[in-house]
Write a protein that holds these residues in place. Structure first.
Motif, PDB file in Angstrom:
ATOM      1  N   ALA A   1      32.928  -3.191   7.858  1.00 17.05           N
ATOM      2  CA  ALA A   1      31.923  -3.614   6.876  1.00 17.05           C
ATOM      3  C   ALA A   1      30.890  -4.530   7.529  1.00 17.05           C
ATOM      4  CB  ALA A   1      32.596  -4.318   5.698  1.00 17.05           C
ATOM      5  N   GLU A   2      31.360  -5.487   8.334  1.00 16.64           N
ATOM      6  CA  GLU A   2      30.444  -6.383   9.037  1.00 16.64           C
ATOM      7  C   GLU A   2      29.528  -5.590   9.969  1.00 16.64           C
ATOM      8  OE1 GLU A   2      29.927  -9.821   8.834  1.00 16.64           O
ATOM      9  OE2 GLU A   2      31.158  -9.599   7.042  1.00 16.64           O
ATOM     10  N   ALA A   3      30.099  -4.611  10.676  1.00 21.91           N
ATOM     11  CA  ALA A   3      29.309  -3.793  11.597  1.00 21.91           C
ATOM     12  C   ALA A   3      28.231  -3.025  10.841  1.00 21.91           C
ATOM     13  CB  ALA A   3      30.216  -2.837  12.371  1.00 21.91           C
ATOM     14  N   ALA A   4      28.605  -2.407   9.745  1.00 21.10           N
ATOM     15  CA  ALA A   4      27.641  -1.631   8.958  1.00 21.10           C
ATOM     16  C   ALA A   4      26.511  -2.528   8.455  1.00 21.10           C
ATOM     17  CB  ALA A   4      28.344  -0.940   7.788  1.00 21.10           C
TER      18      ALA A   4
ATOM     19  N   PRO B   1      33.402 -13.309  11.863  1.00 20.07           N
ATOM     20  CA  PRO B   1      33.150 -13.159  10.429  1.00 20.07           C
ATOM     21  C   PRO B   1      34.121 -12.185   9.750  1.00 20.07           C
ATOM     22  CG  PRO B   1      31.093 -13.001  11.664  1.00 20.07           C
ATOM     23  CD  PRO B   1      32.206 -13.042  12.670  1.00 20.07           C
ATOM     24  N   ALA B   2      34.494 -11.137  10.463  1.00 23.27           N
ATOM     25  CA  ALA B   2      35.453 -10.183   9.878  1.00 23.27           C
ATOM     26  C   ALA B   2      36.793 -10.862   9.637  1.00 23.27           C
ATOM     27  CB  ALA B   2      35.626  -8.973  10.796  1.00 23.27           C
ATOM     28  N   ALA B   3      37.250 -11.657  10.590  1.00 30.48           N
ATOM     29  CA  ALA B   3      38.525 -12.369  10.437  1.00 30.48           C
ATOM     30  C   ALA B   3      38.474 -13.331   9.257  1.00 30.48           C
ATOM     31  CB  ALA B   3      38.854 -13.123  11.724  1.00 30.48           C
ATOM     32  N   ALA B   4      37.333 -14.001   9.087  1.00 30.24           N
ATOM     33  CA  ALA B   4      37.187 -14.958   7.987  1.00 30.24           C
ATOM     34  C   ALA B   4      37.200 -14.273   6.627  1.00 30.24           C
ATOM     35  CB  ALA B   4      35.895 -15.746   8.162  1.00 30.24           C
ATOM     36  N   LYS B   5      36.832 -12.996   6.587  1.00 26.46           N
ATOM     37  CA  LYS B   5      36.760 -12.281   5.312  1.00 26.46           C
ATOM     38  C   LYS B   5      37.975 -11.407   5.035  1.00 26.46           C
ATOM     39  CE  LYS B   5      31.772 -12.388   5.212  1.00 26.46           C
ATOM     40  NZ  LYS B   5      30.538 -11.658   5.411  1.00 26.46           N
ATOM     41  N   CYS B   6      38.919 -11.367   5.954  1.00 25.54           N
ATOM     42  CA  CYS B   6      40.120 -10.550   5.741  1.00 25.54           C
ATOM     43  C   CYS B   6      41.035 -11.241   4.727  1.00 25.54           C
ATOM     44  CB  CYS B   6      40.848 -10.336   7.072  1.00 25.54           C
ATOM     45  SG  CYS B   6      42.445  -9.536   6.885  1.00 25.54           S
ATOM     46  N   PHE B   7      41.237 -10.598   3.595  1.00 19.62           N
ATOM     47  CA  PHE B   7      42.043 -11.177   2.512  1.00 19.62           C
ATOM     48  C   PHE B   7      43.491 -11.419   2.943  1.00 19.62           C
ATOM     49  CE2 PHE B   7      39.266  -8.086  -0.026  1.00 19.62           C
ATOM     50  CZ  PHE B   7      38.237  -8.996  -0.150  1.00 19.62           C
ATOM     51  N   ILE B   8      44.034 -10.499   3.715  1.00 22.92           N
ATOM     52  CA  ILE B   8      45.437 -10.602   4.117  1.00 22.92           C
ATOM     53  C   ILE B   8      45.613 -11.763   5.094  1.00 22.92           C
ATOM     54  CG2 ILE B   8      47.408  -9.379   5.124  1.00 22.92           C
ATOM     55  CD1 ILE B   8      46.405  -8.187   2.439  1.00 22.92           C
ATOM     56  N   ALA B   9      44.771 -11.831   6.128  1.00 22.23           N
ATOM     57  CA  ALA B   9      44.882 -12.917   7.101  1.00 22.23           C
ATOM     58  C   ALA B   9      44.695 -14.277   6.431  1.00 22.23           C
ATOM     59  CB  ALA B   9      43.868 -12.731   8.226  1.00 22.23           C
ATOM     60  N   ALA B  10      43.789 -14.343   5.468  1.00 20.21           N
ATOM     61  CA  ALA B  10      43.545 -15.607   4.758  1.00 20.21           C
ATOM     62  C   ALA B  10      44.755 -16.041   3.934  1.00 20.21           C
ATOM     63  CB  ALA B  10      42.313 -15.479   3.862  1.00 20.21           C
TER      64      ALA B  10
END
Length: 157
Positions: A76-79, A132-141
């Motif tokens: 999503a971030e890439a797109a 940014p992708a890591a910060a937006k990952c619901f599971i990792a959060a």
């Protein structure tokens, strides 16, 4: 604004060998996870806990969820950034530590995304999108242990 999403699964234990849980080694750990309209997942415990090595165990499923979530957030971030990703794989690993009381917990997870790009000129930008992708990952959060990343960027050219 609060957006709430709800999820539902069904779990069925299929490991009763006729004696139920009459002893720790007397029952199977096999189970089936299902959700409406989706293929079922055959699960078990890790082999170390008398499970079936041919079935997914909860620890693998947790690691898979982390890997999937990061990939989806990254794509999503890439797109959004105009980065054209044409391939993505991950070789994720995790560490679980058993405790003296018979329990345990994950102490870390390492995601190793290998991203393939259409345009070599986008490599630096593509690499920067993992944060940014890591910060937006619901599971990792939702985890209480570190989830780190060691991405590699490749190009077709």
């Amino acid at each position: 604004m609060k957006l709430e999403h709800r999820y539902a699964i069904d779990l069925e234990w299929t490991g009763n060998r006729g004696e139920g849980t009459s002893g720790y080694k007397s029952y199977g750990r096999d189970h089936v996870v299902s959700a409406e309209g989706k293929p079922s997942i055959e699960g078990s415990a890790d082999r170390a806990f008398f499970g079936d090595r041919d079935r997914w165990n909860p620890e693998e499923m947790l690691l898979a969820a982390l890997s999937q979530c990061h990939m989806l957030s990254y794509l999503a971030e890439a797109a959004l950034a105009g980065v054209v990703v044409v391939g993505y794989t991950d070789a994720a690993t995790g560490v679980m530590e058993q405790t003296s009381n018979g329990g345990g917990h994950f102490t870390s997870a390492l995601l190793r995304p290998r991203v393939t790009l259409a345009d070599p000129a986008q490599a630096e930008l593509a690499a920067s999108l993992h944060g940014p992708a890591a910060a937006k990952c619901f599971i990792a959060a939702s985890m209480n242990f570190p989830v780190t990343h060691a991405p590699e960027i490749y190009t077709l050219a």
